[in-house]
Every structure is written in C-alpha cells, then in structure tokens.
Motif scaffolding. Sequence first.
Motif, PDB file in Angstrom:
ATOM      1  N   PHE A  11      21.914  33.879  28.776  1.00  0.00           N
ATOM      2  CA  PHE A  11      22.544  33.727  27.454  1.00  0.00           C
ATOM      3  C   PHE A  11      21.550  33.974  26.323  1.00  0.00           C
ATOM      4  N   ALA A  12      22.063  34.519  25.252  1.00  0.00           N
ATOM      5  CA  ALA A  12      21.237  34.757  24.061  1.00  0.00           C
ATOM      6  C   ALA A  12      21.101  33.450  23.303  1.00  0.00           C
ATOM      7  N   THR A  13      19.916  33.195  22.761  1.00  0.00           N
ATOM      8  CA  THR A  13      19.722  31.964  21.986  1.00  0.00           C
ATOM      9  C   THR A  13      19.989  32.257  20.508  1.00  0.00           C
ATOM     10  N   THR A  14      21.228  32.601  20.227  1.00  0.00           N
ATOM     11  CA  THR A  14      21.604  32.880  18.835  1.00  0.00           C
ATOM     12  C   THR A  14      22.803  32.011  18.462  1.00  0.00           C
ATOM     13  N   ALA A  15      22.936  31.759  17.176  1.00  0.00           N
ATOM     14  CA  ALA A  15      24.096  31.011  16.686  1.00  0.00           C
ATOM     15  C   ALA A  15      24.583  31.685  15.406  1.00  0.00           C
ATOM     16  N   THR A  16      25.876  31.728  15.232  1.00  0.00           N
ATOM     17  CA  THR A  16      26.438  32.339  14.023  1.00  0.00           C
ATOM     18  C   THR A  16      26.991  31.246  13.113  1.00  0.00           C
ATOM     19  N   ILE A  17      26.560  31.294  11.865  1.00  0.00           N
ATOM     20  CA  ILE A  17      27.031  30.302  10.891  1.00  0.00           C
ATOM     21  C   ILE A  17      27.894  31.018   9.843  1.00  0.00           C
ATOM     22  N   SER A  18      29.064  30.467   9.602  1.00  0.00           N
ATOM     23  CA  SER A  18      29.937  31.043   8.576  1.00  0.00           C
ATOM     24  C   SER A  18      29.743  30.278   7.264  1.00  0.00           C
ATOM     25  N   PHE A  19      29.722  31.022   6.169  1.00  0.00           N
ATOM     26  CA  PHE A  19      29.573  30.386   4.860  1.00  0.00           C
ATOM     27  C   PHE A  19      30.924  30.050   4.230  1.00  0.00           C
ATOM     28  N   LEU A  20      32.003  30.380   4.944  1.00  0.00           N
ATOM     29  CA  LEU A  20      33.346  30.101   4.407  1.00  0.00           C
ATOM     30  C   LEU A  20      33.567  28.621   4.071  1.00  0.00           C
ATOM     31  N   PRO A  21      33.192  27.685   4.986  1.00  0.00           N
ATOM     32  CA  PRO A  21      33.385  26.274   4.643  1.00  0.00           C
ATOM     33  C   PRO A  21      32.673  25.878   3.354  1.00  0.00           C
ATOM     34  N   LEU A  22      31.463  26.432   3.165  1.00  0.00           N
ATOM     35  CA  LEU A  22      30.697  26.118   1.964  1.00  0.00           C
ATOM     36  C   LEU A  22      31.450  26.598   0.718  1.00  0.00           C
ATOM     37  N   ILE A  23      32.020  27.806   0.812  1.00  0.00           N
ATOM     38  CA  ILE A  23      32.773  28.365  -0.318  1.00  0.00           C
ATOM     39  C   ILE A  23      34.023  27.517  -0.590  1.00  0.00           C
ATOM     40  N   PHE A  24      34.741  27.149   0.481  1.00  0.00           N
ATOM     41  CA  PHE A  24      35.930  26.306   0.313  1.00  0.00           C
ATOM     42  C   PHE A  24      35.543  24.944  -0.271  1.00  0.00           C
ATOM     43  N   GLY A  25      34.421  24.404   0.203  1.00  0.00           N
ATOM     44  CA  GLY A  25      33.938  23.117  -0.306  1.00  0.00           C
ATOM     45  C   GLY A  25      33.651  23.189  -1.797  1.00  0.00           C
ATOM     46  N   LEU A  26      33.029  24.307  -2.223  1.00  0.00           N
ATOM     47  CA  LEU A  26      32.729  24.485  -3.643  1.00  0.00           C
ATOM     48  C   LEU A  26      34.015  24.599  -4.459  1.00  0.00           C
ATOM     49  N   LEU A  27      35.012  25.291  -3.893  1.00  0.00           N
ATOM     50  CA  LEU A  27      36.302  25.426  -4.596  1.00  0.00           C
ATOM     51  C   LEU A  27      36.977  24.061  -4.754  1.00  0.00           C
ATOM     52  N   ILE A  28      36.891  23.238  -3.704  1.00  0.00           N
ATOM     53  CA  ILE A  28      37.496  21.899  -3.791  1.00  0.00           C
ATOM     54  C   ILE A  28      36.719  21.042  -4.799  1.00  0.00           C
ATOM     55  N   ALA A  29      35.392  21.217  -4.820  1.00  0.00           N
ATOM     56  CA  ALA A  29      34.573  20.484  -5.799  1.00  0.00           C
ATOM     57  C   ALA A  29      34.966  20.887  -7.220  1.00  0.00           C
ATOM     58  N   LEU A  30      35.254  22.175  -7.393  1.00  0.00           N
ATOM     59  CA  LEU A  30      35.703  22.670  -8.702  1.00  0.00           C
ATOM     60  C   LEU A  30      37.034  22.011  -9.077  1.00  0.00           C
ATOM     61  N   LEU A  31      37.926  21.919  -8.088  1.00  0.00           N
ATOM     62  CA  LEU A  31      39.218  21.276  -8.303  1.00  0.00           C
ATOM     63  C   LEU A  31      39.032  19.807  -8.691  1.00  0.00           C
ATOM     64  N   ALA A  32      38.053  19.141  -8.044  1.00  0.00           N
ATOM     65  CA  ALA A  32      37.778  17.734  -8.355  1.00  0.00           C
ATOM     66  C   ALA A  32      37.298  17.586  -9.798  1.00  0.00           C
ATOM     67  N   ALA A  33      36.469  18.545 -10.246  1.00  0.00           N
ATOM     68  CA  ALA A  33      35.973  18.502 -11.629  1.00  0.00           C
ATOM     69  C   ALA A  33      37.131  18.710 -12.603  1.00  0.00           C
ATOM     70  N   VAL A  34      38.042  19.641 -12.267  1.00  0.00           N
ATOM     71  CA  VAL A  34      39.207  19.889 -13.122  1.00  0.00           C
ATOM     72  C   VAL A  34      40.121  18.653 -13.110  1.00  0.00           C
ATOM     73  N   TRP A  35      40.208  18.011 -11.950  1.00  0.00           N
ATOM     74  CA  TRP A  35      41.002  16.786 -11.803  1.00  0.00           C
ATOM     75  C   TRP A  35      40.506  15.713 -12.784  1.00  0.00           C
ATOM     76  N   ARG A  36      39.164  15.625 -12.902  1.00  0.00           N
ATOM     77  CA  ARG A  36      38.562  14.650 -13.818  1.00  0.00           C
ATOM     78  C   ARG A  36      39.044  14.901 -15.251  1.00  0.00           C
ATOM     79  N   ILE A  37      39.082  16.185 -15.627  1.00  0.00           N
ATOM     80  CA  ILE A  37      39.551  16.539 -16.968  1.00  0.00           C
ATOM     81  C   ILE A  37      41.017  16.133 -17.109  1.00  0.00           C
ATOM     82  N   GLY A  38      41.795  16.351 -16.036  1.00  0.00           N
ATOM     83  CA  GLY A  38      43.213  15.960 -16.033  1.00  0.00           C
ATOM     84  C   GLY A  38      43.374  14.462 -16.252  1.00  0.00           C
ATOM     85  N   ILE A  39      42.501  13.675 -15.602  1.00  0.00           N
ATOM     86  CA  ILE A  39      42.558  12.208 -15.742  1.00  0.00           C
ATOM     87  C   ILE A  39      42.257  11.817 -17.193  1.00  0.00           C
ATOM     88  N   ASP A  40      41.226  12.452 -17.771  1.00  0.00           N
ATOM     89  CA  ASP A  40      40.863  12.150 -19.159  1.00  0.00           C
ATOM     90  C   ASP A  40      42.008  12.503 -20.105  1.00  0.00           C
TER      91      ASP A  40
END
Lengths: 232, 73
Positions: free
Chosen positions: A194-223
């Motif tokens: 077996f090859a000792t390689t691993a593949t990491i996707s950055f998609l979760p990080l991008i989705f996480g950032l989008l949700i964080a953006l939504l949370a920041a917008v949510w804060r504005i909504g609360i205010d």
Amino acid sequence: MSNTSASTRRQTHSSRLGSILEGIAIVGLAAAALQVVLILTGPNVLGIRPGGANIFGSDEVMGVRGEVDFPIDFGDRLSRVETEDGTRDAATGQPPVELGGPVEVQLSFWDPTESQRTIWAIDQLLAPLLVAAGIWLVLQIVRSTRRGDPFTAINEQRLWSLAVLVGVGATAYQLIAGFLHMLLIQRSAAADMFATTATISFLPLIFGLLIALLAAVWRIGIDLRDDVEATI
Amino acid sequence: MPPEIPHRIHCRLDELLEQRGLSLTELADEVGITVVNLSVLKNDRAKAIRFSTLTALCEVLDCEPGDLITLTP
C-alpha cells in the motif's frame, strides 16, 4: 387585508418547510444512530449480531480501503491494434484509451486482533457521530425556527458550533481516519503493498467558513430584531 | 454592526400623565399601542420611537415632542 393573507400564507409555507426540514433531520439522525448501533453490535466490535449486508454496506469481514503501491495489470482488456486509421482499441475500434492508478482496493482482515478491531471501530464510528452531532444542531435550529423565533443568541451559538464541527471537525476527521487506516494497513501482512499517502479535501473547510459567515450574519439579524422590538 | 452607544434620552411620560390625570392604560387605549410598549417607553428602555407613535402621543397629551422626550445631561 391582502397583507394579512400574504403574511398567513408565508407563515404556513414556512411552517410546512420547517416540518419537512425537521423530518429530514430526524431521519438523518435516526440513520446515524442506526449506523452506530450496527457498528457496535456487529461481528467486528461486540459480536452481538452476525455480520452481513445492511443499508450501510456489508460488515461480515472487517476491512479498510487504501491505494496500492504497485502497477495493476489489466491484461489485454484494452489491447490495441494498428489499422489504416492509426492505433485503435481492439475490441471497439475506438481511439485507444489507457487505465492507470491510483487504484484503491479493499484490505480485508479475516482474523483481526483486539487492537485492530478497536482502531477499526473508532474509524467507523467517527463519521456517523460527527454527522449526528451536526444534524442535532441543525434540528435544534429548525425547531426554534418553527417556534417562530430563530434569531436568538443560542441559535447563533449553534451555528458557530456547526461551523467548527464542519470546518475543523470534518477536516480533523479526514486526518484521523487517514492515520487510522494507515495504522491498520501498516500492521497488516499487506503493509508493503500500500502507498503511504492520504488525500485531504478542503471542501469541509470551505463549508465551515460559509456557515461561520452565516453565523456572523445571524448576529446582525439578532441585533436588528432587538432594535425592532425596542422600537415603539 | 458598530457597538451600541448608550443614549441619554429621557421620556417624560410619567410627568405628563400625572399632569393630565391619565393612567398608562387609558393613554394606551387612546393612542392605540399596548401598555407593555408604553411601559418600555416610560422606563427609557425604548431604542427608537416611530414618528406615527410620537404624533399620536403628542395629540392625546396635547404637547410638543420636546415636552415628551428630553436630553439628559
């Protein structure tokens, strides 16, 4: 009058959408819980039930997938012939193609040790537990939306948690799962293959950032909601 | 959003109601807003007041906006 009926229609639509989302979230949560139960009770962990095919695949034999580190011979399945029009695929007569790596194969453990079972169980349980935690947060947000007050500090907190869970949790999961697969493979009889390689996707990080953006917008909504509520 | 700056606006609803011998409930009925909202205004917990509310209050209390809200030092 028309404004009232439009508002009622909007509320009914929102309530229906909320019911559908809540239903989907509950089904997702139940599926994740079922997967955890099947893994734990399966022949490779507690051995309470016999292994076999289920909706999440087969767990009769413990196994992990990995990329092999040697060339795969596909035989003469894609053999070529020289024609007047140039090189052609022997079977179809179409322009020639070639198969190549990386090739992922299933490594099955017919008689796994206790430590192999433990590593495998952790690897298998991580994903459904992560998914269940995410769905639980989404379910709580959907439920509060159905109660008619989504712009709350607790929902903002839930969104931040979801962002961390998706962005950091799912990325960490890929690293941990890769490491656990490597542990299983490297301690097996097929370690050299077996090859000792691993593949990491950055998609979760991008989705996480989008949700964080939504949370920041949510804060504005609360205010904004607080401002409107305090306007006489 | 920028951080909220505390305001120094004081609502003189208590004094005006006393001068006119009106209760908060009577004023709420005449103006057409809830007692809860009037209470928020009276206790300086309101963040903003609509021109329509201000107009209705001034008409019922027979006063100017400046009589109703003042800037405290």
